[in-house]
Design a protein around this motif. Sequence first.
Motif, PDB file in Angstrom:
ATOM      1  N   PRO A  27     -10.273  12.656   2.514  1.00 12.87           N
ATOM      2  CA  PRO A  27     -10.687  11.611   3.264  1.00 12.87           C
ATOM      3  C   PRO A  27     -12.147  11.578   2.820  1.00 12.87           C
ATOM      4  O   PRO A  27     -13.148  12.162   3.679  1.00 12.87           O
ATOM      5  CB  PRO A  27     -10.459  11.865   4.589  1.00 12.87           C
ATOM      6  N   PHE A  28     -13.240  10.525   2.821  1.00 15.93           N
ATOM      7  CA  PHE A  28     -14.426   9.778   2.668  1.00 15.93           C
ATOM      8  C   PHE A  28     -14.414   8.767   3.003  1.00 15.93           C
ATOM      9  O   PHE A  28     -13.826   7.485   2.412  1.00 15.93           O
ATOM     10  CB  PHE A  28     -15.037   9.917   0.831  1.00 15.93           C
ATOM     11  N   ASN A  29     -15.395   8.758   3.638  1.00 11.04           N
ATOM     12  CA  ASN A  29     -15.951   7.458   4.179  1.00 11.04           C
ATOM     13  C   ASN A  29     -16.768   6.588   3.827  1.00 11.04           C
ATOM     14  O   ASN A  29     -17.845   7.040   2.792  1.00 11.04           O
ATOM     15  CB  ASN A  29     -16.450   7.191   5.955  1.00 11.04           C
TER      16      ASN A  29
ATOM     17  N   ALA B 182       1.359  14.109  -4.832  1.00 10.85           N
ATOM     18  CA  ALA B 182       0.897  14.260  -6.111  1.00 10.85           C
ATOM     19  C   ALA B 182      -0.670  15.688  -5.367  1.00 10.85           C
ATOM     20  O   ALA B 182      -0.633  16.264  -6.234  1.00 10.85           O
ATOM     21  CB  ALA B 182      -0.615  13.198  -6.055  1.00 10.85           C
ATOM     22  N   GLN B 183      -0.375  15.569  -4.508  1.00 10.29           N
ATOM     23  CA  GLN B 183      -1.122  16.597  -3.023  1.00 10.29           C
ATOM     24  C   GLN B 183      -0.016  18.313  -3.733  1.00 10.29           C
ATOM     25  O   GLN B 183      -0.997  18.904  -3.943  1.00 10.29           O
ATOM     26  CB  GLN B 183      -1.231  16.326  -2.024  1.00 10.29           C
ATOM     27  N   GLU B 184       0.781  17.709  -2.822  1.00 17.01           N
ATOM     28  CA  GLU B 184       1.777  19.349  -3.629  1.00 17.01           C
ATOM     29  C   GLU B 184       2.643  18.900  -5.098  1.00 17.01           C
ATOM     30  O   GLU B 184       2.324  20.878  -4.957  1.00 17.01           O
ATOM     31  CB  GLU B 184       3.064  18.818  -2.965  1.00 17.01           C
ATOM     32  N   ALA B 185       2.402  18.809  -6.037  1.00 16.80           N
ATOM     33  CA  ALA B 185       1.640  19.326  -7.113  1.00 16.80           C
ATOM     34  C   ALA B 185       0.355  19.707  -7.476  1.00 16.80           C
ATOM     35  O   ALA B 185       0.892  20.368  -8.496  1.00 16.80           O
ATOM     36  CB  ALA B 185       1.942  18.018  -7.992  1.00 16.80           C
ATOM     37  N   GLY B 186      -0.484  19.294  -6.744  1.00 25.67           N
ATOM     38  CA  GLY B 186      -1.208  20.446  -6.598  1.00 25.67           C
ATOM     39  C   GLY B 186      -2.711  20.074  -7.677  1.00 25.67           C
ATOM     40  O   GLY B 186      -3.532  20.216  -8.310  1.00 25.67           O
ATOM     41  N   VAL B 187      -2.398  17.877  -7.473  1.00 25.65           N
ATOM     42  CA  VAL B 187      -3.235  17.127  -7.854  1.00 25.65           C
ATOM     43  C   VAL B 187      -4.322  17.061  -7.065  1.00 25.65           C
ATOM     44  O   VAL B 187      -4.231  17.066  -5.922  1.00 25.65           O
ATOM     45  CB  VAL B 187      -2.742  15.986  -7.965  1.00 25.65           C
TER      46      VAL B 187
ATOM     47  N   GLU C  58       0.280   5.709   6.981  1.00 29.19           N
ATOM     48  CA  GLU C  58       0.906   5.080   6.232  1.00 29.19           C
ATOM     49  C   GLU C  58       0.553   5.701   4.961  1.00 29.19           C
ATOM     50  O   GLU C  58       1.097   6.846   3.652  1.00 29.19           O
ATOM     51  CB  GLU C  58       2.170   4.554   6.501  1.00 29.19           C
ATOM     52  N   TRP C  59       0.077   4.860   4.593  1.00 29.15           N
ATOM     53  CA  TRP C  59      -1.151   5.143   2.932  1.00 29.15           C
ATOM     54  C   TRP C  59      -1.423   5.959   2.873  1.00 29.15           C
ATOM     55  O   TRP C  59      -0.666   6.861   1.309  1.00 29.15           O
ATOM     56  CB  TRP C  59      -2.115   3.874   3.388  1.00 29.15           C
ATOM     57  N   GLU C  60      -1.720   6.971   3.208  1.00 30.86           N
ATOM     58  CA  GLU C  60      -2.305   8.161   2.939  1.00 30.86           C
ATOM     59  C   GLU C  60      -1.879   9.253   2.732  1.00 30.86           C
ATOM     60  O   GLU C  60      -1.667   9.955   2.231  1.00 30.86           O
ATOM     61  CB  GLU C  60      -4.049   8.359   4.156  1.00 30.86           C
ATOM     62  N   ALA C  61      -0.297   9.236   3.675  1.00 28.30           N
ATOM     63  CA  ALA C  61       1.020   9.887   3.055  1.00 28.30           C
ATOM     64  C   ALA C  61       1.813   9.735   2.125  1.00 28.30           C
ATOM     65  O   ALA C  61       2.241  10.806   2.389  1.00 28.30           O
ATOM     66  CB  ALA C  61       1.377  10.198   4.937  1.00 28.30           C
TER      67      ALA C  61
ATOM     68  N   ARG D 111       0.958  -0.792   0.327  1.00 27.26           N
ATOM     69  CA  ARG D 111       0.059  -0.412   0.249  1.00 27.26           C
ATOM     70  C   ARG D 111       0.942   1.680  -0.601  1.00 27.26           C
ATOM     71  O   ARG D 111       0.712   1.870  -1.257  1.00 27.26           O
ATOM     72  CB  ARG D 111      -1.242  -0.053   1.008  1.00 27.26           C
ATOM     73  N   VAL D 112       1.921   1.751   0.855  1.00 27.24           N
ATOM     74  CA  VAL D 112       2.740   2.320   1.244  1.00 27.24           C
ATOM     75  C   VAL D 112       3.124   2.566  -0.477  1.00 27.24           C
ATOM     76  O   VAL D 112       3.910   3.900  -0.698  1.00 27.24           O
ATOM     77  CB  VAL D 112       3.011   2.687   2.538  1.00 27.24           C
ATOM     78  N   HIS D 113       4.366   2.095  -0.090  1.00 32.98           N
ATOM     79  CA  HIS D 113       5.193   2.105  -1.210  1.00 32.98           C
ATOM     80  C   HIS D 113       4.578   2.178  -2.771  1.00 32.98           C
ATOM     81  O   HIS D 113       4.984   3.287  -3.481  1.00 32.98           O
ATOM     82  CB  HIS D 113       6.272   0.790  -1.399  1.00 32.98           C
ATOM     83  N   GLY D 114       3.577   1.392  -3.114  1.00 34.86           N
ATOM     84  CA  GLY D 114       2.723   1.724  -4.390  1.00 34.86           C
ATOM     85  C   GLY D 114       2.174   2.706  -4.485  1.00 34.86           C
ATOM     86  O   GLY D 114       2.302   3.322  -5.659  1.00 34.86           O
ATOM     87  N   THR D 115       1.789   3.203  -3.505  1.00 35.57           N
ATOM     88  CA  THR D 115       0.752   5.381  -3.517  1.00 35.57           C
ATOM     89  C   THR D 115       1.974   5.852  -3.618  1.00 35.57           C
ATOM     90  O   THR D 115       1.168   6.603  -4.913  1.00 35.57           O
ATOM     91  CB  THR D 115       0.770   5.173  -2.256  1.00 35.57           C
ATOM     92  N   ALA D 116       2.483   5.697  -3.023  1.00 37.12           N
ATOM     93  CA  ALA D 116       4.161   6.297  -3.289  1.00 37.12           C
ATOM     94  C   ALA D 116       4.700   6.458  -4.519  1.00 37.12           C
ATOM     95  O   ALA D 116       5.150   7.652  -5.281  1.00 37.12           O
ATOM     96  CB  ALA D 116       5.054   6.854  -2.184  1.00 37.12           C
TER      97      ALA D 116
END
Length: 298
Positions: A221-223, A152-157, A144-147, A89-94
């Motif tokens: 985040p959305f549940n 992507a967030q820092e790039a404005g996506v 960690e997964w979300e972090a 999860r963490v490595h793939g998302t990163a």
Amino acid sequence: MEPSRIAVAGASGLIGGALVRSLESDGHAVVRLVRRAPRGAGEVRWDPERGRVDTAGLAGCDAVVNLAGAGVGDRRWTAAYKARIRDSRVHGTAALARAVAALDRPPRVFVCGSAIGYYGETGDREIDESAPAGTGFLPEVCVEWEAAAAPAQEAGVRTVFTRTGLVVARGGGAWGKLFPLFRAGLGGRLGDGRQYWSFVALHDEVAAIRHLLERADLSGPFNLTAPQPRTNAEITTAMGRVLRRPTLFAVPAPVLRTVLGEMAGDVLGSARVRPARLLGSGFRFAFPEIDGAIRAAL
């Protein structure tokens, strides 16, 4: 939503497969991320555990959806398998977040899978997206997964986290294991049955992801859970009612802990989670009640 080019990681999984079928049926072009050599233009090579992705293959995508990760309930939680759950999860998302940020024309939205495991044990307390992370293995993984999506967030996506509950479906997940037992008349309460299960019909899970893909004003985040969580005892009764089978077999908590090890905490734990932000955005569930969700799965 106009026909788009959408990359999906985890396209062979329960949720990913259903999402891909839904998107393609509406004319969207889907690019699948695969761990083997690509077999055509509709596939992109990646290696989530090693944090590698063919960035060029994502060029021209309007959205990227990451639903990949080793199954939490697939096997006993040994130290090695816990590391695999986390790393996948963490490595793939990163890796995907870095790839998205590196594109000359980034996608409009990056949807990252997450889970209500973020909140940990909540008991009878009803919570929504404003609640803090819990403690323990699954909450730590989810944080960690979300972090890991930060590039992507820092790039404005626009970045969305789908904190998914227990998906009611025949083809996999917890319910994929429950249905055969209940059909055979062997289903029953787990532990004392008072723990809350925050469920969601597979149909609504896919519809919610598409809603989040399409709404340019939604991020964070959305549940992804039905509006009213039910206790394990209530769900057991509903399974018996819909399948017309007895539900006499209760599994004591000590037995579950012996059989499942540390994972038993996830089965016996209580998570009373509500989809406040999803409802607030105007999303409407097709199957808000457990009986309807079970019938939809059948």
